[in-house]
Design a protein around this motif. Sequence first.
Motif, PDB file in Angstrom:
ATOM      1  N   ILE A 125       0.665  -1.053  -0.116  1.00  0.00           N
ATOM      2  CA  ILE A 125       0.092  -0.346  -0.418  1.00  0.00           C
ATOM      3  C   ILE A 125       0.753   0.989  -0.227  1.00  0.00           C
ATOM      4  O   ILE A 125       0.932   1.937  -0.612  1.00  0.00           O
ATOM      5  CB  ILE A 125      -1.563  -0.171   1.305  1.00  0.00           C
ATOM      6  N   ALA A 126       2.140   1.249   0.616  1.00  0.00           N
ATOM      7  CA  ALA A 126       2.582   2.445   1.070  1.00  0.00           C
ATOM      8  C   ALA A 126       3.412   2.562  -0.493  1.00  0.00           C
ATOM      9  O   ALA A 126       3.907   3.648  -0.813  1.00  0.00           O
ATOM     10  CB  ALA A 126       3.930   2.257   1.589  1.00  0.00           C
ATOM     11  N   ARG A 127       3.408   1.472  -1.140  1.00  0.00           N
ATOM     12  CA  ARG A 127       3.828   1.900  -3.372  1.00  0.00           C
ATOM     13  C   ARG A 127       2.652   2.544  -3.845  1.00  0.00           C
ATOM     14  O   ARG A 127       3.377   3.190  -5.203  1.00  0.00           O
ATOM     15  CB  ARG A 127       4.395   0.492  -3.378  1.00  0.00           C
ATOM     16  N   LEU A 128       1.947   2.768  -3.029  1.00  0.00           N
ATOM     17  CA  LEU A 128       1.105   3.619  -4.816  1.00  0.00           C
ATOM     18  C   LEU A 128       1.502   5.154  -3.922  1.00  0.00           C
ATOM     19  O   LEU A 128       1.261   5.145  -2.639  1.00  0.00           O
ATOM     20  CB  LEU A 128      -0.410   3.131  -4.153  1.00  0.00           C
ATOM     21  N   PRO A 129       1.094   5.771  -5.255  1.00  0.00           N
ATOM     22  CA  PRO A 129       1.440   6.966  -5.480  1.00  0.00           C
ATOM     23  C   PRO A 129       0.342   8.220  -4.408  1.00  0.00           C
ATOM     24  O   PRO A 129      -0.560   7.730  -4.611  1.00  0.00           O
ATOM     25  CB  PRO A 129       0.973   7.657  -6.827  1.00  0.00           C
ATOM     26  N   LYS A 130       0.705   9.134  -3.802  1.00  0.00           N
ATOM     27  CA  LYS A 130       0.240   9.558  -3.224  1.00  0.00           C
ATOM     28  C   LYS A 130      -1.085  10.301  -4.212  1.00  0.00           C
ATOM     29  O   LYS A 130      -0.994  10.652  -5.098  1.00  0.00           O
ATOM     30  CB  LYS A 130       0.823  10.423  -2.247  1.00  0.00           C
ATOM     31  N   GLY A 131      -2.292  10.201  -3.580  1.00  0.00           N
ATOM     32  CA  GLY A 131      -3.406  10.765  -4.405  1.00  0.00           C
ATOM     33  C   GLY A 131      -3.830   9.714  -5.159  1.00  0.00           C
ATOM     34  O   GLY A 131      -4.639  10.226  -6.277  1.00  0.00           O
TER      35      GLY A 131
ATOM     36  N   ALA B   6      -6.302  -7.166  -4.439  1.00  0.00           N
ATOM     37  CA  ALA B   6      -7.210  -5.987  -4.021  1.00  0.00           C
ATOM     38  C   ALA B   6      -7.013  -6.071  -2.534  1.00  0.00           C
ATOM     39  O   ALA B   6      -6.608  -4.956  -1.888  1.00  0.00           O
ATOM     40  CB  ALA B   6      -8.562  -6.601  -4.529  1.00  0.00           C
ATOM     41  N   ASP B   7      -7.107  -7.752  -2.047  1.00  0.00           N
ATOM     42  CA  ASP B   7      -7.094  -8.121  -0.442  1.00  0.00           C
ATOM     43  C   ASP B   7      -5.136  -6.831   0.333  1.00  0.00           C
ATOM     44  O   ASP B   7      -5.595  -6.185   1.097  1.00  0.00           O
ATOM     45  CB  ASP B   7      -7.718  -9.079   0.260  1.00  0.00           C
TER      46      ASP B   7
ATOM     47  N   GLY C 191       1.235   4.498 -12.269  1.00  0.00           N
ATOM     48  CA  GLY C 191       1.568   4.326 -11.155  1.00  0.00           C
ATOM     49  C   GLY C 191       1.981   3.106 -10.229  1.00  0.00           C
ATOM     50  O   GLY C 191       2.114   3.352  -9.281  1.00  0.00           O
ATOM     51  N   LEU C 192       0.513   2.157 -10.819  1.00  0.00           N
ATOM     52  CA  LEU C 192      -0.281   0.658 -10.144  1.00  0.00           C
ATOM     53  C   LEU C 192       0.922  -0.072  -9.594  1.00  0.00           C
ATOM     54  O   LEU C 192       1.216  -1.107  -9.084  1.00  0.00           O
ATOM     55  CB  LEU C 192      -1.459   1.123  -9.906  1.00  0.00           C
ATOM     56  N   VAL C 193       2.208  -0.161 -11.644  1.00  0.00           N
ATOM     57  CA  VAL C 193       3.162  -1.314 -11.013  1.00  0.00           C
ATOM     58  C   VAL C 193       3.417  -1.447  -9.655  1.00  0.00           C
ATOM     59  O   VAL C 193       3.576  -2.831  -9.694  1.00  0.00           O
ATOM     60  CB  VAL C 193       3.624  -1.069 -12.479  1.00  0.00           C
ATOM     61  N   ASP C 194       4.497  -0.971  -9.210  1.00  0.00           N
ATOM     62  CA  ASP C 194       5.301  -1.088  -8.390  1.00  0.00           C
ATOM     63  C   ASP C 194       4.448  -1.750  -7.326  1.00  0.00           C
ATOM     64  O   ASP C 194       5.301  -2.492  -6.399  1.00  0.00           O
ATOM     65  CB  ASP C 194       5.840   0.176  -7.890  1.00  0.00           C
ATOM     66  N   ALA C 195       2.979  -1.037  -6.764  1.00  0.00           N
ATOM     67  CA  ALA C 195       2.849  -1.692  -5.468  1.00  0.00           C
ATOM     68  C   ALA C 195       1.760  -3.195  -5.885  1.00  0.00           C
ATOM     69  O   ALA C 195       2.046  -3.624  -4.957  1.00  0.00           O
ATOM     70  CB  ALA C 195       1.162  -0.984  -5.306  1.00  0.00           C
ATOM     71  N   LEU C 196       1.557  -3.329  -7.327  1.00  0.00           N
ATOM     72  CA  LEU C 196       1.278  -4.539  -7.824  1.00  0.00           C
ATOM     73  C   LEU C 196       2.638  -5.780  -7.561  1.00  0.00           C
ATOM     74  O   LEU C 196       1.815  -6.810  -6.933  1.00  0.00           O
ATOM     75  CB  LEU C 196       0.845  -4.418  -9.010  1.00  0.00           C
ATOM     76  N   THR C 197       3.351  -5.573  -8.204  1.00  0.00           N
ATOM     77  CA  THR C 197       4.116  -6.351  -8.784  1.00  0.00           C
ATOM     78  C   THR C 197       5.183  -6.991  -6.902  1.00  0.00           C
ATOM     79  O   THR C 197       5.025  -8.070  -6.773  1.00  0.00           O
ATOM     80  CB  THR C 197       5.726  -5.820  -8.824  1.00  0.00           C
ATOM     81  N   HIS C 198       4.930  -5.709  -5.641  1.00  0.00           N
ATOM     82  CA  HIS C 198       5.116  -6.080  -4.866  1.00  0.00           C
ATOM     83  C   HIS C 198       3.963  -6.884  -3.790  1.00  0.00           C
ATOM     84  O   HIS C 198       4.353  -7.556  -3.014  1.00  0.00           O
ATOM     85  CB  HIS C 198       5.344  -4.250  -3.526  1.00  0.00           C
ATOM     86  N   ALA C 199       3.116  -6.294  -4.087  1.00  0.00           N
ATOM     87  CA  ALA C 199       2.371  -6.990  -3.487  1.00  0.00           C
ATOM     88  C   ALA C 199       1.731  -8.184  -3.973  1.00  0.00           C
ATOM     89  O   ALA C 199       2.373  -9.712  -3.006  1.00  0.00           O
ATOM     90  CB  ALA C 199       0.764  -6.836  -3.874  1.00  0.00           C
ATOM     91  N   THR C 200       2.585  -9.095  -4.985  1.00  0.00           N
ATOM     92  CA  THR C 200       2.255 -10.314  -5.873  1.00  0.00           C
ATOM     93  C   THR C 200       3.784 -11.138  -5.014  1.00  0.00           C
ATOM     94  O   THR C 200       3.416 -12.533  -4.984  1.00  0.00           O
ATOM     95  CB  THR C 200       3.217 -10.631  -7.612  1.00  0.00           C
TER      96      THR C 200
END
Length: 311
Positions: free
Chosen positions: A49-55, A97-98, A266-275
């Motif tokens: 979640i912290a890797r999602l861009p602000k806003g 999503a979780d 800006g979503l890709v880093d958060a999605l890769t980290h989550a995976t």
Amino acid sequence: MSLRHWLLSLLVSAVCAGQTLPAASQSAPFDLGPEQPGRIRAEADPAAIARLPKGTRFVAPGALTVAITPGGPPLGTYATDARTVIGADPDFAQLVADSLGLRLALVPVAWADWPLGLASGKYDAVISNVGVTEQRKEKFDFSTYRQGLHGFFVRADSKIETIREPRDAAGLTISVGGGTNQERILVEWSRQNVAAGLKPIDLQLFDDEAARLVALRSGRADAVVQPHAQLVFVAARDRDIRRVGTLSAGWPLKSDVAIATRRGSGLVDALTHATNDLIANGKYRQMLARWGLEEEALPRSETNPPGLPKY
């Protein structure tokens, strides 16, 4: 393949084999009901979640809106209520999503429609067996989550034990879809075999899965090759074929399947980290095992890896 087409395929195969069509409760190797009580869930992942861009703005506030093509089990199909989309890809979308602390909103789309819909902002991501290619990377970002594999399957009583490289298929008759990537690969395998002094591969070309399976079951073909996940489902359902090998869908290159997002969203880093966290905590493998796809597991997710070249 839709649920309707899957049921038709089952009927055709059974009739051609002189079998009685099994009851619905007996024919489904996986849970195809809409409730999905066995779906694997995950906790929110603060690091992802912290890797999602602000806003960051999602299509629907508080939700991850994901497009998927219900092409057939086990990757994605309609449940027995003919409305609910279920399968391995929806299950993975739920885990992602979780992990981001969001509810999941699935949007069924035709395969041809996802690129324009994603580029125009109709959904946040596409999780639908999308392979990474250099051409797609011009417009989209990718977080890999599964190997793209084709599978070699034979009759359960076949003496063939392994098909993993061209020489293993020398002299065999193989049932394959005409005009497919699998045909392209096997034509090259056959060429290499002949150049090495081995027998060519006899390709039997069919337009639909039911015809390919009839050829295999009747003994007119030694093996069938098509996308691995599809045949995993058939093998579990009918219990009369078995896997003897896999190969990358991009052979001789690697071809991974990935979450697609708009390039620069800006979503890709958060999605890769989550995976990668889902891989580390075991939820990822539990999800794949639920649909018989452990063979397609990746050791780690990558952001925008080299994709298949432009042909």
